[in-house]
Design a protein around this motif. Structure first.
Motif, PDB file in Angstrom:
ATOM      1  N   GLU A 239      36.385  33.463  42.553  1.00 35.37           N
ATOM      2  CA  GLU A 239      36.004  34.627  41.744  1.00 35.37           C
ATOM      3  C   GLU A 239      35.054  35.540  42.502  1.00 35.37           C
ATOM      4  O   GLU A 239      35.159  36.778  42.430  1.00 35.37           O
ATOM      5  CB  GLU A 239      35.364  34.157  40.440  1.00 35.37           C
ATOM      6  CG  GLU A 239      36.371  33.540  39.481  1.00 35.37           C
ATOM      7  CD  GLU A 239      35.723  32.868  38.280  1.00 35.37           C
ATOM      8  OE1 GLU A 239      36.350  32.843  37.208  1.00 35.37           O
ATOM      9  OE2 GLU A 239      34.586  32.362  38.417  1.00 35.37           O
ATOM     10  N   LEU A 240      34.138  34.948  43.244  1.00 34.41           N
ATOM     11  CA  LEU A 240      33.208  35.745  44.043  1.00 34.41           C
ATOM     12  C   LEU A 240      33.950  36.527  45.118  1.00 34.41           C
ATOM     13  O   LEU A 240      33.656  37.697  45.370  1.00 34.41           O
ATOM     14  CB  LEU A 240      32.152  34.839  44.675  1.00 34.41           C
ATOM     15  CG  LEU A 240      31.123  34.260  43.704  1.00 34.41           C
ATOM     16  CD1 LEU A 240      30.400  33.074  44.329  1.00 34.41           C
ATOM     17  CD2 LEU A 240      30.123  35.332  43.291  1.00 34.41           C
ATOM     18  N   ALA A 241      34.928  35.890  45.758  1.00 29.99           N
ATOM     19  CA  ALA A 241      35.702  36.566  46.797  1.00 29.99           C
ATOM     20  C   ALA A 241      36.463  37.757  46.215  1.00 29.99           C
ATOM     21  O   ALA A 241      36.498  38.837  46.815  1.00 29.99           O
ATOM     22  CB  ALA A 241      36.669  35.581  47.456  1.00 29.99           C
ATOM     23  N   LEU A 242      37.048  37.570  45.046  1.00 29.00           N
ATOM     24  CA  LEU A 242      37.801  38.652  44.407  1.00 29.00           C
ATOM     25  C   LEU A 242      36.874  39.782  43.971  1.00 29.00           C
ATOM     26  O   LEU A 242      37.194  40.962  44.130  1.00 29.00           O
ATOM     27  CB  LEU A 242      38.574  38.109  43.202  1.00 29.00           C
ATOM     28  CG  LEU A 242      39.777  37.235  43.546  1.00 29.00           C
ATOM     29  CD1 LEU A 242      40.255  36.471  42.324  1.00 29.00           C
ATOM     30  CD2 LEU A 242      40.908  38.083  44.124  1.00 29.00           C
ATOM     31  N   CYS A 243      35.740  39.402  43.429  1.00 27.53           N
ATOM     32  CA  CYS A 243      34.757  40.399  43.006  1.00 27.53           C
ATOM     33  C   CYS A 243      34.273  41.209  44.202  1.00 27.53           C
ATOM     34  O   CYS A 243      34.228  42.450  44.160  1.00 27.53           O
ATOM     35  CB  CYS A 243      33.586  39.698  42.320  1.00 27.53           C
ATOM     36  SG  CYS A 243      32.206  40.784  41.918  1.00 27.53           S
ATOM     37  N   ASN A 244      33.938  40.518  45.280  1.00 27.43           N
ATOM     38  CA  ASN A 244      33.389  41.174  46.459  1.00 27.43           C
ATOM     39  C   ASN A 244      34.430  41.994  47.214  1.00 27.43           C
ATOM     40  O   ASN A 244      34.083  42.845  48.026  1.00 27.43           O
ATOM     41  CB  ASN A 244      32.777  40.137  47.400  1.00 27.43           C
ATOM     42  CG  ASN A 244      31.595  39.414  46.766  1.00 27.43           C
ATOM     43  OD1 ASN A 244      30.980  39.918  45.836  1.00 27.43           O
ATOM     44  ND2 ASN A 244      31.292  38.222  47.260  1.00 27.43           N
ATOM     45  N   ASN A 245      35.719  41.746  46.922  1.00 27.25           N
ATOM     46  CA  ASN A 245      36.789  42.467  47.596  1.00 27.25           C
ATOM     47  C   ASN A 245      37.006  43.864  47.018  1.00 27.25           C
ATOM     48  O   ASN A 245      37.710  44.674  47.607  1.00 27.25           O
ATOM     49  CB  ASN A 245      38.091  41.658  47.509  1.00 27.25           C
ATOM     50  CG  ASN A 245      39.190  42.233  48.371  1.00 27.25           C
ATOM     51  OD1 ASN A 245      38.972  42.529  49.544  1.00 27.25           O
ATOM     52  ND2 ASN A 245      40.371  42.414  47.804  1.00 27.25           N
ATOM     53  N   GLN A 246      36.411  44.144  45.853  1.00 28.60           N
ATOM     54  CA  GLN A 246      36.540  45.463  45.240  1.00 28.60           C
ATOM     55  C   GLN A 246      35.497  46.412  45.833  1.00 28.60           C
ATOM     56  O   GLN A 246      34.449  45.967  46.325  1.00 28.60           O
ATOM     57  CB  GLN A 246      36.323  45.364  43.726  1.00 28.60           C
ATOM     58  CG  GLN A 246      37.007  44.207  43.029  1.00 28.60           C
ATOM     59  CD  GLN A 246      38.515  44.250  43.130  1.00 28.60           C
ATOM     60  OE1 GLN A 246      39.124  45.307  43.031  1.00 28.60           O
ATOM     61  NE2 GLN A 246      39.136  43.080  43.326  1.00 28.60           N
ATOM     62  N   ASP A 247      35.770  47.698  45.776  1.00 30.55           N
ATOM     63  CA  ASP A 247      34.723  48.653  46.149  1.00 30.55           C
ATOM     64  C   ASP A 247      33.547  48.519  45.187  1.00 30.55           C
ATOM     65  O   ASP A 247      32.387  48.602  45.590  1.00 30.55           O
ATOM     66  CB  ASP A 247      35.273  50.081  46.116  1.00 30.55           C
ATOM     67  CG  ASP A 247      36.191  50.348  47.290  1.00 30.55           C
ATOM     68  OD1 ASP A 247      35.760  51.027  48.227  1.00 30.55           O
ATOM     69  OD2 ASP A 247      37.337  49.847  47.282  1.00 30.55           O
ATOM     70  N   LEU A 248      33.869  48.302  43.933  1.00 31.35           N
ATOM     71  CA  LEU A 248      32.845  48.062  42.911  1.00 31.35           C
ATOM     72  C   LEU A 248      33.513  47.322  41.765  1.00 31.35           C
ATOM     73  O   LEU A 248      34.647  47.636  41.400  1.00 31.35           O
ATOM     74  CB  LEU A 248      32.265  49.390  42.422  1.00 31.35           C
ATOM     75  CG  LEU A 248      30.893  49.380  41.744  1.00 31.35           C
ATOM     76  CD1 LEU A 248      29.819  48.794  42.653  1.00 31.35           C
ATOM     77  CD2 LEU A 248      30.506  50.799  41.332  1.00 31.35           C
ATOM     78  N   THR A 249      32.843  46.325  41.232  1.00 32.89           N
ATOM     79  CA  THR A 249      33.354  45.595  40.069  1.00 32.89           C
ATOM     80  C   THR A 249      32.470  45.906  38.875  1.00 32.89           C
ATOM     81  O   THR A 249      31.257  45.680  38.915  1.00 32.89           O
ATOM     82  CB  THR A 249      33.369  44.073  40.326  1.00 32.89           C
ATOM     83  OG1 THR A 249      34.276  43.792  41.400  1.00 32.89           O
ATOM     84  CG2 THR A 249      33.833  43.320  39.088  1.00 32.89           C
ATOM     85  N   PHE A 250      33.092  46.444  37.836  1.00 32.88           N
ATOM     86  CA  PHE A 250      32.384  46.733  36.591  1.00 32.88           C
ATOM     87  C   PHE A 250      32.596  45.567  35.633  1.00 32.88           C
ATOM     88  O   PHE A 250      33.744  45.236  35.307  1.00 32.88           O
ATOM     89  CB  PHE A 250      32.915  48.007  35.929  1.00 32.88           C
ATOM     90  CG  PHE A 250      32.844  49.235  36.787  1.00 32.88           C
ATOM     91  CD1 PHE A 250      31.626  49.758  37.183  1.00 32.88           C
ATOM     92  CD2 PHE A 250      34.008  49.880  37.181  1.00 32.88           C
ATOM     93  CE1 PHE A 250      31.565  50.904  37.961  1.00 32.88           C
ATOM     94  CE2 PHE A 250      33.960  51.029  37.953  1.00 32.88           C
ATOM     95  CZ  PHE A 250      32.729  51.548  38.350  1.00 32.88           C
ATOM     96  N   PHE A 251      31.526  44.945  35.179  1.00 32.31           N
ATOM     97  CA  PHE A 251      31.608  43.945  34.118  1.00 32.31           C
ATOM     98  C   PHE A 251      31.194  44.593  32.807  1.00 32.31           C
ATOM     99  O   PHE A 251      30.380  45.524  32.781  1.00 32.31           O
ATOM    100  CB  PHE A 251      30.691  42.754  34.419  1.00 32.31           C
ATOM    101  CG  PHE A 251      31.187  41.864  35.521  1.00 32.31           C
ATOM    102  CD1 PHE A 251      32.229  40.979  35.306  1.00 32.31           C
ATOM    103  CD2 PHE A 251      30.611  41.912  36.792  1.00 32.31           C
ATOM    104  CE1 PHE A 251      32.692  40.152  36.324  1.00 32.31           C
ATOM    105  CE2 PHE A 251      31.062  41.094  37.818  1.00 32.31           C
ATOM    106  CZ  PHE A 251      32.106  40.213  37.585  1.00 32.31           C
TER     107      PHE A 251
END
Length: 363
Positions: free
Chosen positions: A104-116
């Motif tokens: 999950e961290l890898a996928l999150c960090n792969n975005q330009d920005l992750t909005f939760f």
């Protein structure tokens, strides 16, 4: 301003949020292309002719929005966010657990920005080293409004909405309510708790288990509501919402919407609830403990996704909160209504656009 969207357009909660995003982008005259995720089903919404044409054109023109110059906003789970349509991808997602996995961290960090959708989710990922995460609150869907009708006279009407799920404590909520109010005709509980991931016979078996084979004359199980205006009628018909007793949420649309319509919601003060529920607009319960997320159905131990714990409450806490909510019946929840006036999808979408186009992320 051009924006590519990769979103689900359906009647489920993700689809509801996507539809509201698109409606606000239309109001702002943003040029969009849409790659739909899954089948398109807008039958739950009263789509205006103009908005319908905007969506149709966006889907038709989607290939023209495949460009390194155009950012993409994806609304989806972390699991499934690995593929990019364009060079710059921004993910809007919901996180219900509390222990981000390496995947999950890898996928999150792969975005330009992750909005939760919740500050709590943002904090969980930041604690694990993510630096490209932000939280943006949702708003009140404009399809939901107060009808000011009288539905049931001389009856305190409780409501429970959302998928039947262990995470949401569906069985515990119903059983706790039964112990306090079962077969007392001064009270009614209406449950709209269908889960599209269960076969009808599976859901019926779960309901039979929940009721322990007994019949109660003041519990109403409502079949799937096909239109948002039907959901609006149900939200207006109840006095007290119990959906907020869920142990883990990315937002909790039914409880939030009910509160914004002036109803009284019993809410567990944890996860995303902290972003909107206060002691002025809700009847809050503090968590009594935690339980493993694994339920053998939707959450599995050792999975690369959705790990950690959900929050729990005791039967005594819930009963005390229900009794407190009873004393509020007949009083309009003005703090909840004011929240609906200030927390809007217009504000949500404008904030997302500010991060994507105005460099707010670097501010």
């Amino acid at each position: 301003m051009k924006l590519l969207l990769e979103i689900p357009l359906n009647r489920l909660s993700f689809g509801n949020v996507s539809y509201n995003f698109v409606r606000e982008l239309h109001k702002l005259n943003v040029e969009i292309g849409i790659f739909p995720i899954g089948d398109i089903d807008l039958s739950a919404y009263d789509v205006s002719e103009e908005l319908g044409a905007y969506i149709e054109e966006a889907i038709k023109q989607r290939w023209n929005f495949l460009s390194p110059e155009i950012p993409c906003l994806k609304l989806w789970h972390l699991n499934g966010s690995e593929n990019r349509k364009n060079k710059d991808q921004y993910l809007f997602t919901f996180y219900e657990c509390n222990k981000p996995t390496p995947q999950e961290l890898a996928l999150c960090n792969n975005q330009d920005l992750t909005f939760f959708s919740s500050k709590q989710a943002q904090k969980h990922f930041e604690a694990k080293g993510s630096t490209n995460v932000k939280s943006i609150s949702l708003g009140l869907d404009e399809d939901f409004y107060r009808t000011d009708k009288t539905y049931l006279k001389d009856v305190v009407h409780f409501g429970l909405m959302g998928k039947y799920e262990n995470r949401k404590h569906t069985q515990n909520i119903i059983r706790t309510w039964i112990k306090k109010y079962g077969n007392n005709n001064k009270y009614q509980l209406s449950c709209c708790i269908n889960n599209p991931f269960f076969k009808p016979e599976q859901l019926q078996q779960l309901l039979h288990q929940t009721l322990e084979g007994n019949n109660f004359n003041n519990i109403n199980f409502i079949p799937q509501l096909d239109k948002n205006n039907e959901v609006n009628e149900l939200l207006n018909a109840i006095d007290i919402d119990l959906t907020g007793l869920s142990g883990g949420e990315g937002w909790n649309l039914p409880a939030f919407n009910a509160t914004c319509l002036g109803k009284w919601s019993v809410v567990l003060n944890a996860t995303s609830h902290k972003d909107w529920a206060t002691d002025k607009n809700s009847i809050l319960i503090e968590p009594s403990g935690e339980m493993p997320v694994a339920d053998g159905v939707f959450f599995n131990e050792g999975s690369p996704f959705n790990q950690g714990t959900f929050y729990t409450w005791t039967e005594d806490q819930a009963v005390e909160a229900m009794e407190k909510a009873e004393t509020k019946v007949g009083q309009l929840n003005t703090a909840g209504i004011e929240m609906g006036d200030t927390m809007t999808y217009s504000k949500t979408v404008k904030e997302i656009l500010a991060y994507i186009f105005e460099g707010k992320a670097q501010a």
